[in-house]
Scaffold this motif. Sequence first.
Motif, PDB file in Angstrom:
ATOM      1  N   UNK A 168      61.188  86.348  25.897  1.00 19.01           N
ATOM      2  CA  UNK A 168      61.420  86.382  27.356  1.00 19.01           C
ATOM      3  C   UNK A 168      61.816  85.003  27.867  1.00 19.01           C
ATOM      4  N   UNK A 169      62.819  84.962  28.759  1.00 20.64           N
ATOM      5  CA  UNK A 169      63.397  83.705  29.199  1.00 20.64           C
ATOM      6  C   UNK A 169      62.509  82.953  30.191  1.00 20.64           C
ATOM      7  N   UNK A 170      62.720  81.658  30.219  1.00 21.48           N
ATOM      8  CA  UNK A 170      62.078  80.850  31.254  1.00 21.48           C
ATOM      9  C   UNK A 170      62.678  81.263  32.599  1.00 21.48           C
ATOM     10  N   UNK A 171      61.876  81.405  33.648  1.00 20.51           N
ATOM     11  CA  UNK A 171      62.393  81.847  34.947  1.00 20.51           C
ATOM     12  C   UNK A 171      63.535  80.984  35.463  1.00 20.51           C
ATOM     13  N   UNK A 172      64.513  81.621  36.057  1.00 22.88           N
ATOM     14  CA  UNK A 172      65.676  80.933  36.618  1.00 22.88           C
ATOM     15  C   UNK A 172      65.274  80.135  37.854  1.00 22.88           C
ATOM     16  N   UNK A 173      65.799  78.910  37.976  1.00 24.36           N
ATOM     17  CA  UNK A 173      65.473  78.070  39.137  1.00 24.36           C
ATOM     18  C   UNK A 173      66.667  77.871  40.054  1.00 24.36           C
ATOM     19  N   UNK A 174      67.846  78.292  39.588  1.00 23.12           N
ATOM     20  CA  UNK A 174      69.048  78.104  40.386  1.00 23.12           C
ATOM     21  C   UNK A 174      69.946  76.995  39.867  1.00 23.12           C
ATOM     22  N   UNK A 175      69.436  76.141  38.993  1.00 22.69           N
ATOM     23  CA  UNK A 175      70.267  75.074  38.411  1.00 22.69           C
ATOM     24  C   UNK A 175      71.286  75.689  37.456  1.00 22.69           C
ATOM     25  N   UNK A 176      72.457  75.088  37.350  1.00 27.48           N
ATOM     26  CA  UNK A 176      73.505  75.619  36.473  1.00 27.48           C
ATOM     27  C   UNK A 176      73.297  75.208  35.022  1.00 27.48           C
ATOM     28  N   UNK A 177      72.956  73.939  34.807  1.00 28.77           N
ATOM     29  CA  UNK A 177      72.767  73.457  33.438  1.00 28.77           C
ATOM     30  C   UNK A 177      71.844  72.240  33.437  1.00 28.77           C
ATOM     31  N   UNK A 178      71.376  71.919  32.199  1.00 24.33           N
ATOM     32  CA  UNK A 178      70.396  70.835  32.067  1.00 24.33           C
ATOM     33  C   UNK A 178      70.859  69.762  31.077  1.00 24.33           C
ATOM     34  N   UNK A 179      70.493  68.517  31.412  1.00 28.36           N
ATOM     35  CA  UNK A 179      70.743  67.392  30.526  1.00 28.36           C
ATOM     36  C   UNK A 179      69.821  67.474  29.308  1.00 28.36           C
ATOM     37  N   UNK A 180      70.307  66.934  28.171  1.00 27.91           N
ATOM     38  CA  UNK A 180      69.465  66.787  26.986  1.00 27.91           C
ATOM     39  C   UNK A 180      69.380  65.298  26.643  1.00 27.91           C
ATOM     40  N   UNK A 181      68.660  64.987  25.606  1.00 24.47           N
ATOM     41  CA  UNK A 181      68.533  63.601  25.143  1.00 24.47           C
ATOM     42  C   UNK A 181      69.654  63.220  24.181  1.00 24.47           C
ATOM     43  N   UNK A 182      70.561  64.147  23.896  1.00 28.27           N
ATOM     44  CA  UNK A 182      71.595  63.943  22.868  1.00 28.27           C
ATOM     45  C   UNK A 182      72.871  63.381  23.494  1.00 28.27           C
ATOM     46  N   UNK A 183      73.047  62.067  23.347  1.00 27.58           N
ATOM     47  CA  UNK A 183      74.180  61.366  23.946  1.00 27.58           C
ATOM     48  C   UNK A 183      75.055  60.765  22.858  1.00 27.58           C
ATOM     49  N   UNK A 184      76.390  60.828  23.044  1.00 24.24           N
ATOM     50  CA  UNK A 184      77.344  60.366  22.030  1.00 24.24           C
ATOM     51  C   UNK A 184      78.475  59.585  22.685  1.00 24.24           C
ATOM     52  N   UNK A 185      79.014  58.629  21.919  1.00 27.23           N
ATOM     53  CA  UNK A 185      80.171  57.875  22.396  1.00 27.23           C
ATOM     54  C   UNK A 185      81.430  58.711  22.188  1.00 27.23           C
ATOM     55  N   UNK A 186      82.304  58.680  23.178  1.00 27.17           N
ATOM     56  CA  UNK A 186      83.591  59.370  23.075  1.00 27.17           C
ATOM     57  C   UNK A 186      84.639  58.469  23.709  1.00 27.17           C
ATOM     58  N   UNK A 187      85.386  57.771  22.845  1.00 27.17           N
ATOM     59  CA  UNK A 187      86.351  56.805  23.357  1.00 27.17           C
ATOM     60  C   UNK A 187      85.627  55.666  24.056  1.00 27.17           C
ATOM     61  N   UNK A 188      85.994  55.452  25.300  1.00 24.84           N
ATOM     62  CA  UNK A 188      85.369  54.377  26.073  1.00 24.84           C
ATOM     63  C   UNK A 188      84.247  54.886  26.974  1.00 24.84           C
ATOM     64  N   UNK A 189      83.863  56.129  26.810  1.00 29.82           N
ATOM     65  CA  UNK A 189      82.800  56.673  27.648  1.00 29.82           C
ATOM     66  C   UNK A 189      81.758  57.361  26.778  1.00 29.82           C
ATOM     67  N   UNK A 190      80.805  58.006  27.424  1.00 29.99           N
ATOM     68  CA  UNK A 190      79.747  58.717  26.705  1.00 29.99           C
ATOM     69  C   UNK A 190      79.642  60.148  27.219  1.00 29.99           C
ATOM     70  N   UNK A 191      79.324  61.046  26.305  1.00 32.39           N
ATOM     71  CA  UNK A 191      79.108  62.436  26.673  1.00 32.39           C
ATOM     72  C   UNK A 191      77.722  62.864  26.196  1.00 32.39           C
ATOM     73  N   UNK A 192      77.232  63.945  26.800  1.00 35.40           N
ATOM     74  CA  UNK A 192      75.880  64.416  26.503  1.00 35.40           C
ATOM     75  C   UNK A 192      75.908  65.918  26.249  1.00 35.40           C
ATOM     76  N   UNK A 193      75.174  66.351  25.226  1.00 34.45           N
ATOM     77  CA  UNK A 193      75.005  67.789  25.024  1.00 34.45           C
ATOM     78  C   UNK A 193      74.183  68.350  26.179  1.00 34.45           C
ATOM     79  N   UNK A 194      74.608  69.488  26.695  1.00 37.07           N
ATOM     80  CA  UNK A 194      73.874  70.129  27.784  1.00 37.07           C
ATOM     81  C   UNK A 194      73.680  71.607  27.455  1.00 37.07           C
ATOM     82  N   UNK A 195      72.743  72.221  28.143  1.00 33.84           N
ATOM     83  CA  UNK A 195      72.465  73.647  27.937  1.00 33.84           C
ATOM     84  C   UNK A 195      72.483  74.337  29.291  1.00 33.84           C
TER      85      UNK A 195
END
Length: 221
Positions: A168-195
């Motif tokens: 059973x899922x965690x109750x919906x709060x209305x947020x579209x997506x969440x940040x994770x701790x997984x951050x990576x370099x991409x060119x001159x910037x950084x991107x983050x895995x999100x769920x």
Amino acid sequence: SLQSNSLSSQAKIDRIESYLSQNSTSPYAGEAREILKSMRKDADSQSAEREQFIKSLSSEEKAKKEAEEEYAALVTRQAEQDRIKREKQKAIAALDKAQGRFVLSGDSAVMDQRTGIMWSLLDSERELGVCIDHRTARRYVQELRYNGHDDWRLPTSAELAGIYKNKPFFPDSGAEWYWTSEIFAKGYSYIVNTVSARQETVFKKVTHDVEACGAVRAVRP
């Protein structure tokens, strides 16, 4: 004549000074000088009293303004506390849909009975009322003090998927997506895995730039 009440103190002083400049050797010059000295002293005293009165008014106005600002801040804090209280009540009520998997712990956290992981009852969007970038997200979890714990952190993709992509899922709060701790370099910037917060069993990793505006579902330990 100096007896006229229609003359201001300064006008009387000016008249005596004018008289003395033209009659310095007059038999009445000495008396005029004494009168002038007394009038100057009174004028200085009156001037000091006026300045003190003006300062007093200024201090009162300042104190009144500070009191009004303090009251307005108090009203704002109370309104925000009431809002968060309502958000918590809604979140607690929504836990019933999770079939006993997620159990309230204290007044600000939820324990996942399946994994033993503790999650924040409210996500950052519900608590703050705004979305936040990844830098702010990291600072947000570092400053959390829910239920006396200070070891809150950003979750991994797998941890978030565990509650949003497995029934059973965690109750919906209305947020579209969440940040994770997984951050990576991409060119001159950084991107983050999100769920995404969508309650679904199919999970696909999505990345966002660190400057994007998302939400945090804090986790510990």
